[in-house]
Design an enzyme around this catalytic site. Structure first.
Site, mmCIF file in Angstrom:
data_model
loop_
_atom_site.group_PDB
_atom_site.id
_atom_site.type_symbol
_atom_site.label_atom_id
_atom_site.label_comp_id
_atom_site.label_asym_id
_atom_site.label_seq_id
_atom_site.Cartn_x
_atom_site.Cartn_y
_atom_site.Cartn_z
ATOM 1 N N SER A 276 0.829 -1.215 0.000
ATOM 2 C CA SER A 276 0.000 0.000 0.000
ATOM 3 C C SER A 276 0.860 1.261 0.000
ATOM 4 O O SER A 276 0.332 2.359 -0.110
ATOM 5 C CB SER A 276 -0.925 -0.005 1.222
ATOM 6 O OG SER A 276 -0.149 -0.099 2.391
ATOM 7 N N ALA A 302 -3.608 -4.925 0.345
ATOM 8 C CA ALA A 302 -3.423 -6.344 0.039
ATOM 9 C C ALA A 302 -4.656 -7.173 0.421
ATOM 10 O O ALA A 302 -4.962 -8.175 -0.241
ATOM 11 C CB ALA A 302 -2.184 -6.874 0.749
ATOM 12 N N CYS A 362 5.164 -11.060 12.297
ATOM 13 C CA CYS A 362 6.202 -10.440 13.125
ATOM 14 C C CYS A 362 5.604 -9.928 14.433
ATOM 15 O O CYS A 362 6.220 -9.118 15.117
ATOM 16 C CB CYS A 362 6.922 -9.339 12.366
ATOM 17 S SG CYS A 362 5.827 -8.079 11.735
HETATM 18 N N1 SAH Z 1 8.104 -8.327 3.136
HETATM 19 C C1 SAH Z 1 8.776 -7.070 3.403
HETATM 20 C C2 SAH Z 1 8.424 -6.444 4.738
HETATM 21 C C3 SAH Z 1 6.972 -6.156 4.892
HETATM 22 S S1 SAH Z 1 6.693 -4.949 6.115
HETATM 23 C C4 SAH Z 1 10.284 -7.309 3.323
HETATM 24 O O1 SAH Z 1 10.704 -8.446 3.354
HETATM 25 O O2 SAH Z 1 11.022 -6.336 3.258
HETATM 26 C C5 SAH Z 1 4.975 -4.704 5.921
HETATM 27 C C6 SAH Z 1 4.570 -3.943 4.661
HETATM 28 O O3 SAH Z 1 3.160 -3.957 4.619
HETATM 29 C C7 SAH Z 1 4.970 -2.474 4.615
HETATM 30 O O4 SAH Z 1 5.706 -2.248 3.442
HETATM 31 C C8 SAH Z 1 3.636 -1.707 4.554
HETATM 32 O O5 SAH Z 1 3.701 -0.602 3.667
HETATM 33 C C9 SAH Z 1 2.715 -2.750 4.002
HETATM 34 N N2 SAH Z 1 1.293 -2.640 4.330
HETATM 35 C C10 SAH Z 1 0.713 -2.354 5.515
HETATM 36 N N3 SAH Z 1 -0.636 -2.472 5.433
HETATM 37 C C11 SAH Z 1 -0.903 -2.854 4.158
HETATM 38 C C12 SAH Z 1 -2.097 -3.166 3.446
HETATM 39 N N4 SAH Z 1 -3.279 -3.132 4.047
HETATM 40 N N5 SAH Z 1 -1.986 -3.551 2.166
HETATM 41 C C13 SAH Z 1 -0.802 -3.609 1.549
HETATM 42 N N6 SAH Z 1 0.363 -3.329 2.164
HETATM 43 C C14 SAH Z 1 0.319 -2.959 3.456
#
Ligand code: SAH
Length: 419
Positions: A276, A302, A362
């Site tokens: 997002s 997502a 996490c």
């Molecule tokens: N997989 C990544 C880390 C993910 S951290 C890595 O390995 O580097 C979590 C991510 O979820 C962040 O980038 C945040 O922007 C995203 N996020 C949070 N809520 C969301 C949503 N509802 N839909 C899509 N992305 C989201």
């Protein structure tokens, strides 16, 4: 002629300056005895004239010294132990320098295939309130407590990192010291610790952005941008493992700057990353270019995208779910469980037979058992049979200290979908 010694009594100068004493309740003492290094404010019974961030002796109700600790005058965690019983600590700055060097030495045999890893993980490296990450030639420091924020401790931290005395992977491969040390300030934490406001910025050197590599994949890194550090480093070993299982069409949900997506790309026929955050996706796209990969990035919620794609009958061979922590406190646990279930259910509906589900959490409050239970329930609803391929946790440069359960937070499970 015998030498005459002065007869007057000379004051005895001890190696350890006498420390302020903080008394704790029997419940606090029992907690320390059970091995946990924290005492909460509610278990402090006396802390008169103890300066914020002081090194203190912790004593029970009868005055028996239980150990030496760092004191916070404002945090709910009032005491963080440094040493048990009457072990002497002549100087806090030199103890901290020594423990940073020990943390570096610990990682020398654990960390491979990367120039980016966590050097110091707070309690797990016996340095409560201090986090240090290495990103190639840039070091990234977070100071989370009054004691670590005070001089001369701050100065000792920087000096130790710059000196990089052996054994020291801080010395970048050329043997040179780091090109920059950046402090990232979390205003909320400074507020909680009642520390004066500070700006994030360079503490030393001139460089705050660089290119890192892990498992042969390269990433841009900018210490003064990005939503958080670590979202990246703690998954390093899981990226490599996920890549070994991945195949076909892959979807990386909550992809951030493309950590999983870029690792999967060489093994898959196509990869789509969803997040997002537009800035995260812009960086992800730059990372793809850096590695000569073509990946489709979609800016979306997502949850919505997974539901729409599942309803529309999209199929994938590999799906990664790595959402942000849903349970920040214990009270959020039920809501978090239903969030994880929803995501896993949608993902499983789209996975073809033989497909791979990589599912992560996490949230410290969601245990591995909780996550397994949620995935099992989702599989049941989706009428899929799963085999557990990998039951994993955070990379080894984020050590899990057995007596501090809070140091273990990441779960990464990989399943084979057999039908
Ligand atoms: N997989 C990544 C880390 C993910 S951290 C890595 O390995 O580097 C979590 C991510 O979820 C962040 O980038 C945040 O922007 C995203 N996020 C949070 N809520 C969301 C949503 N509802 N839909 C899509 N992305 C989201």
């Amino acid at each position: 002629m015998p030498k005459k010694f002065p007869t007057s009594h000379q004051p005895h100068t001890a190696a350890t300056p006498s420390l302020p004493v903080v008394k704790i309740s029997p419940r606090g003492a029992a907690r320390l005895k059970s091995g946990h290094p924290w005492v909460y404010r509610s278990d402090i019974t006396a802390a008169e004239n103890v300066p914020p961030g002081a090194m203190v002796h912790v004593a029970d109700q009868r005055g028996k010294v239980l150990g030496t600790a760092l004191y916070s005058s404002s945090s709910q965690i009032a005491i963080r132990m440094l040493a048990k019983n009457d072990a002497e600590i002549p100087s806090l700055p030199s103890l901290i320098a020594e423990r940073i060097r020990a943390a570096l030495a610990y990682r020398q045999h654990l960390v491979a295939d990367t120039d980016a890893y966590r050097i110091v993980f707070s309690e797990a490296d016996f340095l409560p309130g201090l986090i240090i990450d290495r990103y190639n030639d840039v070091l990234f420091v977070q100071i989370l407590t009054q004691a670590m924020d005070a001089e001369p401790v701050r100065g000792a931290i920087i000096q130790t990192l710059v000196e990089g005395r052996a054994p020291s992977p801080v010395q970048v491969d050329s043997g040179a010291p780091p090109a920059g040390i950046v402090e990232r300030v979390d205003a909320r934490i400074r507020d909680l610790e009642q520390l004066p406001p500070r700006q994030s910025g360079l503490l030393w050197g001139t460089k705050s952005s660089t290119v890192i590599q892990m498992n042969g994949v390269r990433f841009h890194y900018d210490a003064l941008e990005g939503q958080k550090t670590g979202a990246f480093l703690d998954q390093r070993e899981n990226y490599a493992t996920a890549a070994r299982h991945a195949h076909g069409q892959a979807l990386d949900a909550f992809c951030y700057q493309g950590g999983f997506a870029l690792h999967l790309a060489p093994h898959c026929s196509g990869v789509t990353g969803v997040d997002s955050s537009r800035p995260a996706l812009e960086m992800a796209d730059k990372n793809a270019a850096l590695n000569g990969r073509e990946i489709e990035w979609i800016e979306a919620n997502a949850f919505d995208l997974l539901r729409d794609y599942a309803d529309a009958g999209h199929r994938y061979d590999t799906v990664v779910l790595d959402p942000p922590a849903f349970a920040k406190t214990k009270r959020d646990l039920d809501k978090a469980r239903s969030g994880y279930k929803e995501l896993n259910l949608r993902a499983l509906k789209m996975l073809s037979p033989g497909g791979i589900l990589v599912t992560c959490s996490c949230s410290f409050h969601v245990s591995a058992a909780d996550l397994l239970e949620v995935v099992a329930a989702a599989a049941n609803d989706a009428r899929k049979t799963l085999r557990l391929l990998e039951d994993r946790t955070q990379a080894k440069d984020h050590p899990i200290l057995l007596n501090v359960p809070e140091t273990g937070y990441l779960k990464c499970m990989i399943f084979n979908v057999s039908n």
